[in-house]
Design an enzyme around this catalytic site. Structure first.
Site, PDB file in Angstrom:
ATOM      1  N   LYS A 150      41.681 -75.772 -24.960  1.00 29.10           N
ATOM      2  CA  LYS A 150      42.101 -77.157 -25.224  1.00 29.10           C
ATOM      3  C   LYS A 150      43.484 -77.106 -25.850  1.00 29.10           C
ATOM      4  CE  LYS A 150      38.759 -76.397 -28.841  1.00 29.10           C
ATOM      5  NZ  LYS A 150      37.436 -76.591 -29.323  1.00 29.10           N
ATOM      6  N   SER A 167      35.838 -79.391 -36.910  1.00 27.29           N
ATOM      7  CA  SER A 167      37.304 -79.429 -36.925  1.00 27.29           C
ATOM      8  C   SER A 167      37.796 -80.697 -36.238  1.00 27.29           C
ATOM      9  CB  SER A 167      37.873 -78.202 -36.211  1.00 27.29           C
ATOM     10  OG  SER A 167      37.513 -77.034 -36.907  1.00 27.29           O
ATOM     11  N   HIS A 207      33.016 -73.748 -41.775  1.00 29.67           N
ATOM     12  CA  HIS A 207      33.286 -72.364 -41.344  1.00 29.67           C
ATOM     13  C   HIS A 207      33.152 -71.416 -42.541  1.00 29.67           C
ATOM     14  CE1 HIS A 207      36.026 -74.342 -38.141  1.00 29.67           C
ATOM     15  NE2 HIS A 207      35.076 -73.755 -37.460  1.00 29.67           N
ATOM     16  N   ARG A 249      25.050 -76.136 -35.874  1.00 31.19           N
ATOM     17  CA  ARG A 249      24.913 -77.367 -36.660  1.00 31.19           C
ATOM     18  C   ARG A 249      23.784 -78.219 -36.090  1.00 31.19           C
ATOM     19  NH1 ARG A 249      31.193 -78.321 -36.003  1.00 31.19           N
ATOM     20  NH2 ARG A 249      30.538 -77.305 -34.098  1.00 31.19           N
TER      21      ARG A 249
HETATM   22  P1  ADP Z   1      34.995 -73.121 -30.960  1.00 35.55           P
HETATM   23  O1  ADP Z   1      36.249 -73.856 -30.618  1.00 35.55           O
HETATM   24  O2  ADP Z   1      34.820 -71.794 -30.308  1.00 35.55           O
HETATM   25  O3  ADP Z   1      33.751 -73.982 -30.929  1.00 35.55           O
HETATM   26  P2  ADP Z   1      35.192 -73.495 -33.772  1.00 35.55           P
HETATM   27  O4  ADP Z   1      36.391 -73.076 -34.521  1.00 35.55           O
HETATM   28  O5  ADP Z   1      35.010 -74.956 -33.571  1.00 35.55           O
HETATM   29  O6  ADP Z   1      35.200 -72.692 -32.438  1.00 35.55           O
HETATM   30  O7  ADP Z   1      33.906 -72.947 -34.468  1.00 35.55           O
HETATM   31  C1  ADP Z   1      33.547 -71.603 -34.500  1.00 35.55           C
HETATM   32  C2  ADP Z   1      32.075 -71.501 -34.788  1.00 35.55           C
HETATM   33  O8  ADP Z   1      31.796 -72.091 -36.049  1.00 35.55           O
HETATM   34  C3  ADP Z   1      31.184 -72.214 -33.771  1.00 35.55           C
HETATM   35  O9  ADP Z   1      30.016 -71.463 -33.590  1.00 35.55           O
HETATM   36  C4  ADP Z   1      30.868 -73.516 -34.451  1.00 35.55           C
HETATM   37  O10 ADP Z   1      29.627 -74.045 -34.013  1.00 35.55           O
HETATM   38  C5  ADP Z   1      30.798 -73.073 -35.894  1.00 35.55           C
HETATM   39  N1  ADP Z   1      31.034 -74.168 -36.822  1.00 35.55           N
HETATM   40  C6  ADP Z   1      32.042 -75.049 -36.855  1.00 35.55           C
HETATM   41  N2  ADP Z   1      31.909 -75.948 -37.852  1.00 35.55           N
HETATM   42  C7  ADP Z   1      30.732 -75.621 -38.468  1.00 35.55           C
HETATM   43  C8  ADP Z   1      29.990 -76.195 -39.552  1.00 35.55           C
HETATM   44  N3  ADP Z   1      30.376 -77.279 -40.192  1.00 35.55           N
HETATM   45  N4  ADP Z   1      28.854 -75.576 -39.885  1.00 35.55           N
HETATM   46  C9  ADP Z   1      28.415 -74.495 -39.218  1.00 35.55           C
HETATM   47  N5  ADP Z   1      29.048 -73.926 -38.184  1.00 35.55           N
HETATM   48  C10 ADP Z   1      30.184 -74.485 -37.817  1.00 35.55           C
END
Ligand code: ADP
Length: 159
Positions: A41, A128, A17, A90
């Site tokens: 979730k 995450s 992130h 990703r």
């Molecule tokens: P959500 O629960 O809405 O998917 P996240 O907190 O998991 O939200 O992620 C927010 C955004 O960041 C999403 O677009 C996700 O694809 C992106 N993201 C999460 N981890 C990574 C990573 N390692 N590299 C690039 N983008 C990421």
């Protein structure tokens, strides 16, 4: 002024992130990292913890604001005067979900454009979900999360 919203669950915020945020601030005058109250979730960390860890992990990033929001991300983007939403892309596995989300959001608010940013290669497979599983198994998290998250898990005996 070009302002962009970066919405997500951030449960917890990872180096992936942060990598996206660092790229985003290069393109926009201001980036707002928005931590969603509604996650769809059962979150591992509550909103207050997720928000605090996002704030503490991004103190050194200029032109970034960290806030929480309830409701639809597109509504919040509009409220915060952001005409762009940033999402990270990703591996191939993200593509279908992110595309359907972007199309749905466009239907809801056509004036807001989704921009995808691709992380550096080493964060391409970091999520995450992976971090939460590693934390449950008490694996070292040093390569995956920023210092405040590391300390949070250490203090709470989770890693
Ligand atoms: P959500 O629960 O809405 O998917 P996240 O907190 O998991 O939200 O992620 C927010 C955004 O960041 C999403 O677009 C996700 O694809 C992106 N993201 C999460 N981890 C990574 C990573 N390692 N590299 C690039 N983008 C990421």
């Amino acid at each position: 002024m070009h302002r962009a919203l970066y919405p997500g669950t951030f449960d917890p915020i990872t180096l992936g992130h942060i990598n996206i945020v660092q790229k985003a601030v290069e393109f926009f005058d201001e980036v707002i990292l928005a931590v969603a109250d509604y996650t769809g979730k059962d979150p591992h960390l509550n909103l207050e913890q997720r928000l605090r860890l996002c704030r503490e992990s991004t103190l050194d990033i200029p032109n970034l604001k960290v806030v929480s929001f309830t409701g639809l991300a597109v509504d919040f983007a509009k409220k915060m005067q952001c005409n762009t939403m940033i999402r990270g892309l990703r591996a191939v596995s993200d593509f279908e979900y992110e595309l359907s989300l972007a199309i749905t959001n466009r239907k809801l608010k056509p004036e807001i454009e989704t921009v995808f940013l691709v992380p550096s290669l080493k964060y391409m497979y970091l999520s995450s979900t992976m971090v939460r599983q590693l934390a449950d198994l008490k694996a070292p998290l040093d390569d995956f999360v920023p210092q405040p998250v590391l300390e949070y898990y250490r203090k709470n005996g989770l890693s």
